[in-house]
Scaffold this active site. Structure first.
Site, PDB file in Angstrom:
ATOM      1  CB  THR A 163      -0.894  -0.087   1.246  1.00  0.00           C
ATOM      2  OG1 THR A 163      -1.892  -1.036   0.926  1.00  0.00           O
ATOM      3  CG2 THR A 163      -1.500   1.219   1.614  1.00  0.00           C
ATOM      4  CD  GLN A 182      -3.226  -7.464  -2.125  1.00  0.00           C
ATOM      5  OE1 GLN A 182      -2.987  -6.369  -1.635  1.00  0.00           O
ATOM      6  NE2 GLN A 182      -2.766  -8.595  -1.608  1.00  0.00           N
ATOM      7  CE1 TYR A 219      -6.870  -4.467   6.182  1.00  0.00           C
ATOM      8  CE2 TYR A 219      -5.271  -5.681   4.880  1.00  0.00           C
ATOM      9  CZ  TYR A 219      -5.592  -4.631   5.732  1.00  0.00           C
ATOM     10  OH  TYR A 219      -4.604  -3.760   6.136  1.00  0.00           O
TER      11      TYR A 219
HETATM   12  C1  LIG Z   1       4.488  -0.319   3.241  1.00  0.00           C
HETATM   13  C2  LIG Z   1       3.848  -1.688   3.171  1.00  0.00           C
HETATM   14  C3  LIG Z   1       2.566  -1.823   2.664  1.00  0.00           C
HETATM   15  C4  LIG Z   1       1.956  -3.101   2.545  1.00  0.00           C
HETATM   16  N1  LIG Z   1       0.718  -3.218   1.951  1.00  0.00           N
HETATM   17  C5  LIG Z   1       0.218  -4.445   1.658  1.00  0.00           C
HETATM   18  C6  LIG Z   1      -0.946  -4.593   0.858  1.00  0.00           C
HETATM   19  O1  LIG Z   1      -1.545  -3.620   0.365  1.00  0.00           O
HETATM   20  N2  LIG Z   1      -1.390  -5.857   0.611  1.00  0.00           N
HETATM   21  C7  LIG Z   1      -0.751  -6.967   1.109  1.00  0.00           C
HETATM   22  O2  LIG Z   1      -1.197  -8.098   0.848  1.00  0.00           O
HETATM   23  N3  LIG Z   1       0.365  -6.847   1.854  1.00  0.00           N
HETATM   24  C8  LIG Z   1       0.881  -5.635   2.117  1.00  0.00           C
HETATM   25  N4  LIG Z   1       2.081  -5.523   2.795  1.00  0.00           N
HETATM   26  C9  LIG Z   1       2.838  -6.746   3.176  1.00  0.00           C
HETATM   27  C10 LIG Z   1       3.867  -7.110   2.076  1.00  0.00           C
HETATM   28  O3  LIG Z   1       3.210  -7.541   0.893  1.00  0.00           O
HETATM   29  C11 LIG Z   1       4.833  -8.228   2.524  1.00  0.00           C
HETATM   30  O4  LIG Z   1       4.102  -9.403   2.770  1.00  0.00           O
HETATM   31  C12 LIG Z   1       5.645  -7.872   3.769  1.00  0.00           C
HETATM   32  O5  LIG Z   1       6.175  -6.565   3.664  1.00  0.00           O
HETATM   33  C13 LIG Z   1       6.783  -8.881   4.025  1.00  0.00           C
HETATM   34  O6  LIG Z   1       7.677  -8.893   2.940  1.00  0.00           O
HETATM   35  P1  LIG Z   1       9.110  -8.127   3.013  1.00  0.00           P
HETATM   36  O7  LIG Z   1       9.803  -8.649   4.228  1.00  0.00           O
HETATM   37  O8  LIG Z   1       9.811  -8.517   1.742  1.00  0.00           O
HETATM   38  O9  LIG Z   1       8.838  -6.671   3.123  1.00  0.00           O
HETATM   39  C14 LIG Z   1       2.675  -4.252   2.964  1.00  0.00           C
HETATM   40  C15 LIG Z   1       3.964  -4.102   3.499  1.00  0.00           C
HETATM   41  C16 LIG Z   1       4.568  -2.842   3.599  1.00  0.00           C
HETATM   42  C17 LIG Z   1       5.970  -2.732   4.138  1.00  0.00           C
END
Ligand SMILES: Cc1cc2nc3c(=O)[nH]c(=O)nc-3n(C[C@H](O)[C@H](O)[C@H](O)COP(=O)(O)O)c2cc1C
Length: 369
Positions: free
Chosen positions: A28, A102, A174
């Site tokens: 997001t 998404q 959600y």
């Molecule tokens: C700023 C931010 C926004 C996120 N928004 C969403 C989202 O809109 N939908 C979703 O399924 N996960 C969302 N996530 C989770 C990420 O998709 C991901 O699963 C999580 O950051 C772990 O991966 P990483 O360690 O590579 O960051 C968000 C994560 C971050 C950091």
């Protein structure tokens, strides 16, 4: 069995091919206008991060007016969003990166301020366990069918806008997850109670979206589904429930299942499932019936290869915020130049405007900062 490598191309069941096995995780941005229309800043942010990576999954886009989770959220619930979404898809698709959007409904994880005075809705009138949570209103049966219809309309808009696929956001507490969770779903009709009944919403929704793609898409189009493996609340989703969900979903004509994990090798909280990582259990249950996407603090090629031991594709979240060129650096043996931190004065160059910056501050782990 030969080991999978992230540099290999990958073809989904539907026929869409990715040039490598890296996917940008949905994140997001909070960059859209008040009514969900995309901004130039947001397009620039995605443009910067596409090109080298196999596919980008966009930030959650809400399919129903009443499903909006936060200010600045991307919308896909009205035809006025179409032109901007078409620009977004083509910004991502330059040089062959695939664009997935998404699809989301926030359910009880929103508030009446974001909804301009309207009470949030959910499976049941049960508040989330967090200090500022508002009590939602339980959905009437005709409203449940309307939300499934909203996901259908969102899918049609994604096809019309030129995306290569949709990901159903069944994770992170959600609405889709709220129907499956015994915490948020206390219904006594066919949508609640047994695990079979709690699965009914996800089941019908997924079938509807798959049928919609069959009927409307004129070229190969991906349908993925994201889920969270367990909840901490009691009652709540336990890992055993998730194995049931994943087993059912893997039998459908889905292109992929995507687990939401903070770290790819996490172990379950359930005593019965401590022998290996959740990723390993999930991969065994899926058993190649559909592609499996992992995620969670992958910070280089070595970790990506480890994640690929129990999955087919690897999603990258926060590393893509701090370094839009992460994938090309991993593919070209330049990992020593990857940037993991962002200084205030670098924000503009990286397309990280206020909304995403604040969100990023809240969600960045110590390892990344
Ligand atoms: C700023 C931010 C926004 C996120 N928004 C969403 C989202 O809109 N939908 C979703 O399924 N996960 C969302 N996530 C989770 C990420 O998709 C991901 O699963 C999580 O950051 C772990 O991966 P990483 O360690 O590579 O960051 C968000 C994560 C971050 C950091």
């Amino acid at each position: 069995m030969t080991k999978k490598h992230y540099s290999e191309s990958f073809t989904f069941k539907s026929g869409v091919t990715l040039k490598n096995r890296f996917i940008m995780a949905p994140m997001t941005t909070k960059m859209s206008f008040f009514d969900g229309v995309i901004t130039e800043d947001e397009k620039k942010y995605y443009y910067l991060r596409s090109k080298d990576i196999g596919a980008v999954v966009t930030a959650a886009a809400n399919v129903s007016e009443g499903g909006k989770g936060w200010e600045g959220e991307l919308g896909i619930h009205d035809d006025r969003h179409l032109a901007g979404l078409a620009d977004l898809a083509s910004a991502i698709q330059r040089n062959g990166t695939k664009a997935f959007i998404q699809l989301y409904h926030g359910g009880r994880m929103t508030n009446s301020s974001v909804l301009r005075g309207v009470q949030p809705v959910s499976a049941s009138a049960v508040k989330a366990e967090r200090p500022t949570a508002e009590e939602p209103r339980a959905l009437e049966e005709d409203e449940i069918y309307q939300i499934i219809e909203d996901f259908k309309q969102g899918t049609i808009r994604a096809i019309e806008a030129g995306f290569d696929g949709v990901e159903l956001h069944g994770a992170n507490t959600y609405l889709i997850q709220q129907f499956f969770s015994p915490h948020s779903n206390r219904r006594e009709d066919k949508w609640g109670g047994s695990v079979e009944n709690r699965f009914r919403f996800a089941d019908l929704l997924t079938d509807t979206v798959i049928e919609t793609v069959k009927a409307y898409a004129k070229r190969p189009f991906v349908v993925g589904y994201r889920f969270s493996p367990e909840e901490y609340e009691t009652p709540g989703i336990r890992f055993g429930d998730t194995l049931y969900l994943v087993d059912k979903l893997a039998d459908k004509a889905l292109d992929y299942l995507h687990v939401s994990l903070g770290k790819y090798d996490l172990t379950s909280q359930s005593e019965e499932y401590k022998e290996k990582s959740m990723l390993a259990y999930l991969n065994e249950v899926i058993n190649n019936r559909t592609a499996f996407m992992s995620v969670g603090d992958v910070r280089g090629g070595e970790e990506a290869l480890e994640a690929l031991e129990h999955s087919d594709l690897v999603a990258l979240g926060r590393v893509m915020l701090a370094d839009p060129h992460f994938v090309s650096k991993v593919l070209n043996d330049r990992e020593d130049t990857i940037r993991f931190t962002v200084a205030d004065e670098e924000r503009e160059e990286l397309g990280l405007t206020n909304g995403v910056w604040q969100f990023m501050q809240n969600m960045m782990s110590d390892r990344i900062n």
